[in-house]
Write a protein that holds these residues in place. Structure first.
Motif, PDB file in Angstrom:
ATOM      1  N   ASN A 151       0.809  -1.228   0.000  1.00 26.44           N
ATOM      2  CA  ASN A 151       0.000   0.000   0.000  1.00 26.44           C
ATOM      3  C   ASN A 151       0.837   1.272   0.000  1.00 26.44           C
ATOM      4  O   ASN A 151       0.357   2.345  -0.375  1.00 26.44           O
ATOM      5  CB  ASN A 151      -0.940   0.007   1.214  1.00 26.44           C
ATOM      6  N   GLN A 152       2.098   1.158   0.420  1.00 24.51           N
ATOM      7  CA  GLN A 152       3.006   2.313   0.423  1.00 24.51           C
ATOM      8  C   GLN A 152       3.895   2.342  -0.822  1.00 24.51           C
ATOM      9  O   GLN A 152       4.879   3.068  -0.870  1.00 24.51           O
ATOM     10  CB  GLN A 152       3.886   2.305   1.684  1.00 24.51           C
ATOM     11  N   GLN A 153       3.551   1.515  -1.808  1.00 24.63           N
ATOM     12  CA  GLN A 153       4.297   1.436  -3.068  1.00 24.63           C
ATOM     13  C   GLN A 153       5.731   0.949  -2.863  1.00 24.63           C
ATOM     14  O   GLN A 153       6.654   1.367  -3.574  1.00 24.63           O
ATOM     15  CB  GLN A 153       4.312   2.803  -3.790  1.00 24.63           C
ATOM     16  N   ASN A 154       5.909   0.048  -1.902  1.00 25.14           N
ATOM     17  CA  ASN A 154       7.205  -0.588  -1.703  1.00 25.14           C
ATOM     18  C   ASN A 154       7.284  -1.861  -2.534  1.00 25.14           C
ATOM     19  O   ASN A 154       6.378  -2.697  -2.501  1.00 25.14           O
ATOM     20  CB  ASN A 154       7.419  -0.937  -0.225  1.00 25.14           C
ATOM     21  N   LEU A 155       8.367  -2.017  -3.284  1.00 20.64           N
ATOM     22  CA  LEU A 155       8.609  -3.231  -4.054  1.00 20.64           C
ATOM     23  C   LEU A 155       9.090  -4.340  -3.126  1.00 20.64           C
ATOM     24  O   LEU A 155       9.989  -4.124  -2.304  1.00 20.64           O
ATOM     25  CB  LEU A 155       9.672  -2.972  -5.124  1.00 20.64           C
ATOM     26  N   GLN A 156       8.506  -5.538  -3.267  1.00 17.21           N
ATOM     27  CA  GLN A 156       8.881  -6.673  -2.428  1.00 17.21           C
ATOM     28  C   GLN A 156       8.991  -7.930  -3.280  1.00 17.21           C
ATOM     29  O   GLN A 156       8.142  -8.186  -4.138  1.00 17.21           O
ATOM     30  CB  GLN A 156       7.841  -6.886  -1.323  1.00 17.21           C
ATOM     31  N   MET A 157      10.036  -8.721  -3.049  1.00 18.47           N
ATOM     32  CA  MET A 157      10.206  -9.988  -3.759  1.00 18.47           C
ATOM     33  C   MET A 157       9.038 -10.909  -3.430  1.00 18.47           C
ATOM     34  O   MET A 157       8.564 -10.963  -2.290  1.00 18.47           O
ATOM     35  CB  MET A 157      11.517 -10.653  -3.346  1.00 18.47           C
ATOM     36  N   HIS A 158       8.581 -11.671  -4.437  1.00 16.02           N
ATOM     37  CA  HIS A 158       7.427 -12.539  -4.217  1.00 16.02           C
ATOM     38  C   HIS A 158       7.746 -13.999  -4.513  1.00 16.02           C
ATOM     39  O   HIS A 158       7.845 -14.821  -3.616  1.00 16.02           O
ATOM     40  CB  HIS A 158       6.248 -12.063  -5.066  1.00 16.02           C
ATOM     41  N   ASP A 159       7.930 -14.345  -5.771  1.00 16.79           N
ATOM     42  CA  ASP A 159       8.144 -15.731  -6.162  1.00 16.79           C
ATOM     43  C   ASP A 159       9.057 -15.755  -7.381  1.00 16.79           C
ATOM     44  O   ASP A 159       9.289 -14.727  -8.022  1.00 16.79           O
ATOM     45  CB  ASP A 159       6.802 -16.396  -6.479  1.00 16.79           C
ATOM     46  N   SER A 160       9.565 -16.932  -7.720  1.00 13.93           N
ATOM     47  CA  SER A 160      10.437 -17.038  -8.887  1.00 13.93           C
ATOM     48  C   SER A 160      10.257 -18.399  -9.542  1.00 13.93           C
ATOM     49  O   SER A 160       9.753 -19.344  -8.933  1.00 13.93           O
ATOM     50  CB  SER A 160      11.906 -16.833  -8.493  1.00 13.93           C
ATOM     51  N   VAL A 161      10.668 -18.478 -10.802  1.00 11.94           N
ATOM     52  CA  VAL A 161      10.636 -19.735 -11.534  1.00 11.94           C
ATOM     53  C   VAL A 161      11.904 -19.824 -12.373  1.00 11.94           C
ATOM     54  O   VAL A 161      12.375 -18.821 -12.909  1.00 11.94           O
ATOM     55  CB  VAL A 161       9.370 -19.837 -12.424  1.00 11.94           C
ATOM     56  N   GLN A 162      12.469 -21.023 -12.447  1.00 12.77           N
ATOM     57  CA  GLN A 162      13.700 -21.223 -13.207  1.00 12.77           C
ATOM     58  C   GLN A 162      13.393 -21.819 -14.571  1.00 12.77           C
ATOM     59  O   GLN A 162      12.625 -22.774 -14.690  1.00 12.77           O
ATOM     60  CB  GLN A 162      14.668 -22.139 -12.450  1.00 12.77           C
ATOM     61  N   MET A 163      14.016 -21.247 -15.597  1.00 12.50           N
ATOM     62  CA  MET A 163      13.863 -21.750 -16.956  1.00 12.50           C
ATOM     63  C   MET A 163      15.003 -22.704 -17.300  1.00 12.50           C
ATOM     64  O   MET A 163      16.002 -22.785 -16.582  1.00 12.50           O
ATOM     65  CB  MET A 163      13.841 -20.581 -17.944  1.00 12.50           C
ATOM     66  N   THR A 164      14.855 -23.406 -18.414  1.00 17.06           N
ATOM     67  CA  THR A 164      15.881 -24.355 -18.842  1.00 17.06           C
ATOM     68  C   THR A 164      17.139 -23.644 -19.309  1.00 17.06           C
ATOM     69  O   THR A 164      18.258 -24.047 -18.981  1.00 17.06           O
ATOM     70  CB  THR A 164      15.345 -25.240 -19.989  1.00 17.06           C
TER      71      THR A 164
END
Length: 244
Positions: A151-164
């Motif tokens: 809500n304060q427009q802070n960027l936060q890491m969420h999830d990731s996926v690895q490609m080949t």
């Protein structure tokens, strides 16, 4: 349209016309593409890279009147990619930089909301789902990284996926927020579920690096298409609709 001649051109495509009506000299020789935001019918803002490789310039499209210039205080390297959208507080721009950082900019007040070190390598592309306040970015590595805005427009890491294989030129989230697609350096287009980043499809057709991907904006799901452009000088168009 943004070209390699350092210009952004405005084209008149009405009534079968194909003429350039205006152009803007950006001076940029970098990789970063422009971002266009329609603020209201008939009016738009354009964010474009400049001769200063770290800088974003925002202008009004009709008059090319400068609105602001956005440049990080710290050394983040070259501007690599960006996306501008309309938030409740006004225009917001997310920019990806050479050192792997993302900066979320408050365009109206010419200041950063927040900064996030999302990748160890340069951020090559990003997209944002404004409704979910969630975005995703890719780089020259194998990892696609999703992130959220609070809500304060802070960027936060969420999830990731690895490609080949490493390297993504561009990625796009479909307008319905169900899937997204990536343009791979390994000549492959990949489709993922947006909710959990689950790999859904590997589309093989091109013989060289895929540079861009885009979804059509058809309202009827069976008519929605995915297009991809490649260094092999071909454009592929895919129907990937499934009722299941």
């Amino acid at each position: 349209i943004q070209g390699r001649d350092l210009h952004v051109c405005v084209w008149d495509l009405s009534e079968d016309r194909r003429t350039v009506t205006d152009s803007l000299l950006t001076g940029s020789v970098g990789f970063c593409q422009c971002s266009l935001l329609e603020t209201r019918p008939g009016d738009a803002l354009l964010a474009h890279p400049t001769e200063n490789m770290e800088e974003v310039s925002v202008v009004e499209v009709k008059s090319w009147t400068p609105v602001c210039t956005l440049k990080p205080d710290s050394k983040l390297g070259m501007l690599m990619c960006m996306k501008m959208w309309q938030a409740d507080s006004g225009p917001v721009l997310c920019a990806g930089y050479e050192d792997g950082s993302l900066v979320l900019w408050d365009v109206s007040h010419r200041r950063p909301f927040s900064c996030l070190k999302a990748h160890p390598e340069p951020v090559m592309c990003l997209d944002i789902d404004v409704c979910k306040q969630k975005g995703i970015s890719g780089s020259s590595e194998k990892i696609l990284q999703s992130w959220t805005l609070d809500n304060q427009q802070n960027l936060q890491m969420h999830d990731s996926v690895q490609m080949t294989n490493p390297g993504v030129s561009q990625l796009r989230i479909r307008v319905d927020g169900k899937i997204f697609a990536t343009a791979g350096w390994d000549n492959i287009i990949r489709v993922f579920g947006w909710k959990k980043l689950k790999p859904l499809a590997v589309l093989q057709h091109h013989t060289d690096m895929v540079n861009s991907v885009a979804f059509s904006d058809h309202q009827d799901p069976p008519q929605r298409l995915l297009a991809a452009g490649s260094k092999d000088q071909r454009i592929s168009v895919w129907s990937i609709y499934s009722e299941s």
